[in-house]
Design a protein around this motif. Structure first.
Motif, short mmCIF file in Angstrom:
data_model
loop_
_atom_site.label_atom_id
_atom_site.label_comp_id
_atom_site.label_asym_id
_atom_site.label_seq_id
_atom_site.Cartn_x
_atom_site.Cartn_y
_atom_site.Cartn_z
N GLU A 7 0.83 -1.20 0.00
CA GLU A 7 0.00 0.00 0.00
C GLU A 7 0.87 1.26 0.00
O GLU A 7 0.56 2.25 -0.66
CB GLU A 7 -0.92 0.01 1.21
CG GLU A 7 -2.02 -1.04 1.15
CD GLU A 7 -2.98 -0.95 2.33
OE1 GLU A 7 -2.83 0.02 3.12
OE2 GLU A 7 -3.85 -1.82 2.45
N THR A 8 1.99 1.20 0.72
CA THR A 8 2.92 2.33 0.73
C THR A 8 3.52 2.52 -0.66
O THR A 8 3.66 3.65 -1.14
CB THR A 8 4.04 2.09 1.76
OG1 THR A 8 3.46 1.91 3.05
CG2 THR A 8 5.00 3.26 1.79
N LEU A 9 3.88 1.42 -1.31
CA LEU A 9 4.43 1.50 -2.66
C LEU A 9 3.39 2.07 -3.63
O LEU A 9 3.73 2.88 -4.50
CB LEU A 9 4.89 0.12 -3.12
CG LEU A 9 6.07 -0.49 -2.35
CD1 LEU A 9 6.34 -1.91 -2.84
CD2 LEU A 9 7.32 0.36 -2.49
N ALA A 10 2.15 1.63 -3.49
CA ALA A 10 1.10 2.09 -4.40
C ALA A 10 0.88 3.60 -4.27
O ALA A 10 0.53 4.26 -5.26
CB ALA A 10 -0.20 1.34 -4.13
N ARG A 11 1.10 4.14 -3.06
CA ARG A 11 0.90 5.58 -2.87
C ARG A 11 1.96 6.42 -3.57
O ARG A 11 1.80 7.64 -3.71
CB ARG A 11 0.87 5.91 -1.37
CG ARG A 11 -0.45 5.50 -0.70
CD ARG A 11 -0.59 6.18 0.65
NE ARG A 11 0.34 5.65 1.63
CZ ARG A 11 0.08 4.63 2.42
NH1 ARG A 11 -1.09 4.00 2.35
NH2 ARG A 11 0.96 4.22 3.31
#
Length: 325
Positions: A7-11
Motif C-alpha cells: 500500500e505504501t508503494l502504491a501511494r
C-alpha cells in the motif's frame, strides 16, 4: 529485500490528473519526464524519480507492476521476474526490466516499451494474487525463473522460496517437507516435454536447499558446485565463552572455509548494529583468527565482485590458490 508494504508503494504512483491538480503544467510534466525527475510507469501514471531511487531494485519493479496492473484492459497474470518481485523473492544482479505478463495466444503477443508479453499456458492452480495483483504462484514462479532466467538468479529465487515456504534456523538441515516440495518441482519439470530450459532448470532446483542467509551465499554455493567442489553450508565452529560461530561455506576436504560478504555489511548502519565500520572489520578479523586457530583451516572471503560473473570467480580461485578438487 527490505520489508515494504505494498500500500505504501502504491501511494508513490501519481496520475496525470493528480500532478496537474498539484500545479504541474503539461510542459513541466514533459520536462520532468525528460530529466528523470518523474518516471512514466504506465499510461498516465508516474512516480518521483527520487522516491524510487530510495527503494531496492525489486521494490522499484513492484511499483511499476502495480502501475501496469491499473492500466491493463484485461487481468493477465504477471510472471517471471515480475511475479518474483511481488512474492518478495530477491532478484540477483537485477536493475530494471519491463513487467512481464502471460497471455494465452499470439493474437495480442506483441510487447511494447512498457510491458513484455509472453505466450504461455497457465492454469488456475498456478495462479494467485499478491497485493491485489494476479500473478503466477510461488512454485510456478520458481519454475519459470529456473527455466528462462540466469542460473544465478534461479538459485537465489529457489533458495529464498524454500525458506519462505519452510522457515528454519541457521545450521539446520533441510526438512523432509522441504525436500518433498523440491521433488514436486522437479516432477513438474519432467512433465514439460520439449519446453525450453528444462535441463538447466532441473540442475538448479536439485541444488537448492534454502540454507543460504543471503543471495550472495546462494550464488557462491552455486559457483563452487558448478566447478566441482563439494560444499557444506552454515558450518558450526565452537567459539569462545561457549558461543558458536557459523561459517557460510566449507570446501569439503580442502581445509578451506569461505565467508561471503556484501558491501552493505560494512556500510549499512542498520546491519552494523550501531557499530562503526572499523569496529565491524576488527570483530570480523578476531572471529576469523579464532576460527583459523581452532580449526586449522584457512578462511577466505569473497563478495559481489567475485561472484557476479563466472570469469571473475575463476580469477578469484586462481588468485587465492583455491585448488580444484
Amino acid at each position: 529485500m527490505a520489508s515494504q508494504d505494498f500500500e505504501t508503494l502504491a501511494r508513490l504512483i501519481r496520475t496525470r490528473a493528480q500532478l496537474l491538480r498539484d500545479g504541474i503544467s503539461e510542459r513541466d510534466l514533459t520536462r520532468c519526464v525528460r530529466d528523470g525527475t518523474l518516471l512514466r510507469l504506465s499510461r498516465g501514471l508516474y512516480a518521483s524519480g527520487e522516491a524510487l531511487e530510495e527503494l531496492s531494485a525489486e521494490y522499484r519493479h513492484v511499483v511499476t507492476v502495480l502501475a501496469s496492473a491499473r492500466t491493463m484492459r484485461r487481468s493477465y497474470p504477471f510472471a517471471s521476474h515480475s511475479a518474483a518481485a511481488l512474492h518478495r523473492l530477491p532478484l540477483f544482479h537485477f536493475d530494471s526490466a519491463r513487467p512481464q505478463i502471460l497471455i494465452p495466444n499470439r493474437a495480442n503477443s506483441s510487447s511494447n516499451r512498457m510491458i513484455e508479453r509472453r505466450v504461455a499456458e497457465c492454469q488456475d492452480p498456478d495462479l494467485t494474487a499478491v497485493g491485489g495483483v494476479r500473478c503466477t504462484n510461488l512454485e510456478r514462479t520458481v519454475l519459470d525463473i529456473a527455466r528462462l532466467d540466469t542460473a544465478e538468479r534461479a538459485i537465489v529465487c529457489a533458495d529464498a522460496a524454500i525458506r519462505k515456504r519452510f522457515p528454519f534456523r541457521r545450521g539446520q538441515l533441510m526438512s523432509v517437507r522441504a525436500r518433498a516440495w523440491r521433488d514436486e518441482l522437479l516432477g513438474r519439470l519432467s512433465e514439460l516435454h520439449g519446453a525450453r530450459g528444462i535441463r538447466r532448470a532441473a540442475g538448479v532446483i536439485e541444488l537448492a536447499d534454502g540454507s543460504a542467509d543471503s543471495p550472495l551465499e546462494s550464488v557462491a554455493r552455486w559457483r563452487f558446485l558448478s566447478h566441482g567442489y563439494a560444499v557444506d553450508t552454515q558450518v558450526a565452529v565452537d567459539g569462545p565463552y561457549g558461543r558458536s560461530y557459523f561459517v557460510d561455506l566449507e570446501l569439503r576436504g580442502l581445509g578451506v572455509l569461505c565467508e561471503v560478504d556484501g558491501k552493505s555489511k560494512y556500510t549499512d548502519s542498520d546491519l552494523r548494529n550501531d557499530q562503526t565500520p572499523g569496529e565491524v572489520v576488527y570483530a570480523e578479523k578476531r572471529r576469523a583468527d579464532w576460527i583459523e586457530g581452532t580449526t586449522g583451516k584457512r578462511v577466505v572471503r569473497l563478495g559481489y565482485k567475485e561472484l557476479v560473473i563466472n570469469a571473475a570467480f575463476v580469477e578469484w580461485l586462481h588468485a587465492f590458490h583455491v585448488l580444484r578438487p
